[in-house]
Design a protein around this motif. Structure first.
Motif, mmCIF file in Angstrom:
data_model
loop_
_atom_site.group_PDB
_atom_site.id
_atom_site.type_symbol
_atom_site.label_atom_id
_atom_site.label_comp_id
_atom_site.label_asym_id
_atom_site.label_seq_id
_atom_site.Cartn_x
_atom_site.Cartn_y
_atom_site.Cartn_z
ATOM 1 N N ALA A 18 -2.551 -0.578 2.028
ATOM 2 C CA ALA A 18 -3.074 -1.948 1.406
ATOM 3 C C ALA A 18 -4.584 -2.122 0.582
ATOM 4 O O ALA A 18 -4.620 -2.732 -0.311
ATOM 5 N N VAL B 71 5.438 -1.291 1.819
ATOM 6 C CA VAL B 71 4.311 -0.429 3.516
ATOM 7 C C VAL B 71 4.604 -1.497 4.049
ATOM 8 O O VAL B 71 5.207 -1.454 5.370
ATOM 9 N N PRO B 72 4.374 -3.480 4.093
ATOM 10 C CA PRO B 72 4.478 -4.245 5.336
ATOM 11 C C PRO B 72 6.202 -3.899 6.153
ATOM 12 O O PRO B 72 5.956 -4.404 7.272
ATOM 13 N N GLN C 147 -3.933 -0.988 -2.997
ATOM 14 C CA GLN C 147 -2.817 -2.456 -3.669
ATOM 15 C C GLN C 147 -4.602 -2.755 -4.202
ATOM 16 O O GLN C 147 -4.344 -3.007 -5.205
ATOM 17 N N TRP D 153 -1.858 -5.952 6.610
ATOM 18 C CA TRP D 153 -1.545 -5.589 5.123
ATOM 19 C C TRP D 153 -2.626 -6.906 3.662
ATOM 20 O O TRP D 153 -3.073 -6.356 2.953
ATOM 21 N N GLN D 154 -2.423 -8.072 4.462
ATOM 22 C CA GLN D 154 -3.184 -9.414 3.657
ATOM 23 C C GLN D 154 -4.782 -9.008 3.495
ATOM 24 O O GLN D 154 -5.176 -8.887 2.914
ATOM 25 N N THR E 237 -5.426 -5.422 1.891
ATOM 26 C CA THR E 237 -5.992 -5.193 0.640
ATOM 27 C C THR E 237 -7.030 -6.540 0.039
ATOM 28 O O THR E 237 -7.516 -5.698 -0.960
ATOM 29 N N SER F 234 -0.410 2.755 6.425
ATOM 30 C CA SER F 234 -0.671 1.163 5.918
ATOM 31 C C SER F 234 -1.883 0.458 5.626
ATOM 32 O O SER F 234 -1.656 0.122 4.392
ATOM 33 N N SER F 235 -2.557 0.638 6.212
ATOM 34 C CA SER F 235 -4.013 -0.330 5.840
ATOM 35 C C SER F 235 -4.748 0.276 5.022
ATOM 36 O O SER F 235 -5.401 -0.035 3.545
ATOM 37 N N SER G 22 3.802 -3.274 -2.843
ATOM 38 C CA SER G 22 3.416 -4.035 -1.877
ATOM 39 C C SER G 22 4.939 -4.784 -1.105
ATOM 40 O O SER G 22 4.465 -5.511 -0.248
#
Length: 624
Positions: free
Chosen positions: A117, A224-225, A120, A244-245, A248, A113-114, A221
């Motif tokens: 991100a 994934v979260p 992204q 996630w933020q 990113t 997941s990281s 976007s």
């Protein structure tokens, strides 16, 4: 203004009277908070037996019974010594006492997941350096109106796709393919379109390739979260979604670094513009890594249960949890929640109800404000155009890219504390504190262009941009997605998040396409002043219409968002003299209590069991 949201009682009080539809939502959310609450032991055991028989899980019946008990009450293992082993108790206690002690499979999912991100962020950032080169190669004179609009169009192409097409494909892609395959396909699209953009030779060809990049950015976007949240245990779910933020932001910083590294690559083998082509192509490599990594990742148990694949869901949960009891608990609880949610959705036009029911409309308004604000605070002007901005201030191209790396690094580093500050100070208070600071930073940046001395101009622009990153990253960076995910009631949460995501990508497109022409028309001073003004407008909008959601139960959130908008706006205006007296004059004024729960009789008729009613009456306290 961190004290403004925590008000004891005063003579200003508002009794939250819910309309009939809002009461129905409160009732439903009380049920969805824990549908197993207050079910007698014998009834629960019988329900589990029926569930196991219907779903072909009879061979798991003993562990399912233990799981259902813990799903109903997390401390049930302490009262049923005859059912739970010492090993069961150890894993259930470690879940609370050592919440970051998780399985290797879960951390594998966290890494995936990281990295997704970071993909992204890199997709968004590499154009920052490439735009120093491709305009001249494609015959685009950015000093003219046509050239500046073409530059904005190419840079904003992915976000145009996100707002108009790809974000709206998220739900069907997830329904048909599942979370894993959606992540695989979107990362594959990111990889292919990054390579595609690197081999283009006209501006319109580059625009088309970047437009299709939006099919990799938009659904990813939103997926994934959700995937991370559905795989994670409740104790660390919020922190994982917050990452996630943070990652990113890391991807943006890493993309800026890649731009600097490839800047010095000379043309070779008859390839003109090899450096900017490598910049654009490099963003696809992490996407390819995620494509390979996701093949061994677990599928979302919630998605599998939604498709009736209970055995597969249990096996995936066993990979994600240490013990079968934890897996059985989550399996049964997800099943019960899905049943309750599906029952709520029957016979409802959820899109219409998002705007016609006051409680939902207030949530949609607040969510729109914070999502719009994430773009019109001006952050992506810097994220997408900082190399041009630094270059215009007097930096050489190399120094401009190096300065851009500094912005990316600060953006990431100050996103890390947000994991803690967002639940310490609250969403609304963070925004109210950081927006005026961001406005001041933008004014410093813009007004520095009036400095006739190169060194002073460079210093002012750098200080303004870097301080902007410091204030943005712990505030408007993480808050919008977190806020939107919790503001809507559960039965429309998926539609609400689609609305919120499309909002942020649309205004992202507007910002990125208009910036070059805005600078051309009003110079950097006027362009940065424009977004500084929006920061102050957004401060007032947040003060008037954005409610605090920190630490609220589902029932409490219904009370918070059921207060009429005009009442909350009036309350926000009254906070201004309160803030002046407290923080400027250093007086000790009596804070205001806006909310007061409905009468006991009203709550008794609308909220499920007695324990829930008592909790709701006690907890609906001072909220902005």
């Amino acid at each position: 203004m961190s004290d403004i949201a925590q008000e004891p009682k005063s003579h200003h009080e508002h009794h939250t009277h819910l309309d009939a539809k809002s009461k129905a939502i409160l009732n439903a959310d009380a049920k969805l908070a824990n549908p197993l609450r207050s079910i007698p032991y014998e009834t629960l055991m019988n329900d589990v037996e029926v569930f196991a028989q219907e779903r072909g899980l009879s061979h798991l019946l003993p562990v399912l019974k233990k799981g259902a008990l813990v799903a109903q009450d997390a401390d049930a293992y302490k009262r049923h010594d005859d059912m739970f082993t010492d090993e069961d108790r150890k894993f259930l206690e470690d879940e609370v006492n050592h919440r970051w002690r998780q399985t290797g499979t879960l951390y594998y999912t966290v890494v995936l997941s990281s990295l997704a991100a970071a993909v992204q962020g890199m997709d968004e950032a590499v154009i920052n350096g490439a735009q120093l080169f491709y305009p001249s190669q494609f015959g685009m004179d950015t000093s003219t109106s046509r050239g500046s609009w073409l530059l904005g169009l190419i840079n904003s192409a992915p976000y145009l796709c996100c707002a108009t097409l790809s974000c709206w494909l998220t739900h069907p892609l997830n329904q048909w393919l599942g979370r894993k395959k959606t992540i695989f396909i979107t990362c594959l699209i990111s990889f292919l379109t990054c390579i595609w953009s690197a081999v283009t030779n006209t501006w319109w060809h580059l625009f088309i390739s970047r437009f299709f990049l939006g099919f990799g950015i938009g659904p990813k976007s939103a997926t994934v979260p959700v995937y991370a949240a559905e795989c994670a245990p409740a104790a660390i779910r919020g922190a994982l979604v917050m990452m996630w933020q943070m990652w990113t932001a890391f991807g943006i910083g890493f993309g800026d670094l890649i731009d600097l590294v490839f800047y010095f690559i000379p043309d070779s083998g008859g390839i003109k513009g090899l450096n900017w082509r490598l910049m654009l192509a490099s963003a696809g490599i992490p996407g390819l890594i995620v494509c390979l990594q996701v093949l061994w990742a677990p599928e979302s148990p919630r998605w599998l249960i939604g498709k009736g694949r209970y055995e597969d869901a249990f096996n995936e949960l066993c990979r994600l949890r240490f013990s079968p009891v934890q897996a059985a608990r989550d399996l049964y609880y997800i099943h019960i929640l899905l049943e309750a949610e599906n029952e709520m959705k029957k016979g409802r036009n959820r899109v219409v109800e998002m705007f016609t029911i006051p409680r939902n409309r207030n949530a949609a308004l607040a969510s729109w404000i914070v999502m719009f604000g994430q773009q019109f605070c001006g952050v992506n002007v810097i994220a997408y155009y900082s190399s041009n901005i630094f270059s215009q201030s007097g930096f050489s191209n190399t120094s401009a890219l190096a300065a851009t790396v500094g912005f990316g690094a600060l953006n990431w580093l100050f996103a890390i504390p947000a994991i803690f500050t967002i639940d310490t100070f609250g969403r609304r208070n963070l925004l109210l504190f950081t927006f005026p600071c961001m406005a001041a930073c933008l004014l410093i940046t813009g007004f520095s262009f009036w400095d006739t001395f190169r060194e002073g101009r460079i210093a002012g622009v750098s200080i303004g941009i870097y301080l902007f990153a410091v204030f943005y990253s712990p505030g408007e960076g993480p808050v919008p997605f977190t806020y939107s995910a919790e503001a809507f009631p559960l039965y429309i949460r998926d539609i609400g998040m689609s609305f919120a995501t499309a909002t942020t990508w649309f205004w992202n497109f507007v910002l990125s396409i208009t910036w070059p022409s805005l600078v051309l028309a009003f110079k950097p001073q006027g362009a940065f002043g424009w977004y500084a003004a929006w920061c102050m407008i957004l401060w007032f909008l947040i003060l008037l219409f954005v409610r605090e959601t920190k630490g609220k139960t589902l029932e409490e959130l219904d009370q918070v968002f059921s207060v009429p908008a005009r009442v909350h706006a009036a309350y926000g205006l009254r906070q201004i003299p309160y803030g002046i007296r407290k923080f400027i004059l250093f007086q000790n004024p009596t804070p205001e209590d806006l909310y007061q729960a409905e009468s006991e009789s009203e709550e008794s008729s609308n909220v499920g069991d007695d324990a829930t009613k008592k909790e709701a009456r006690q907890n609906v306290g001072a909220v902005p």
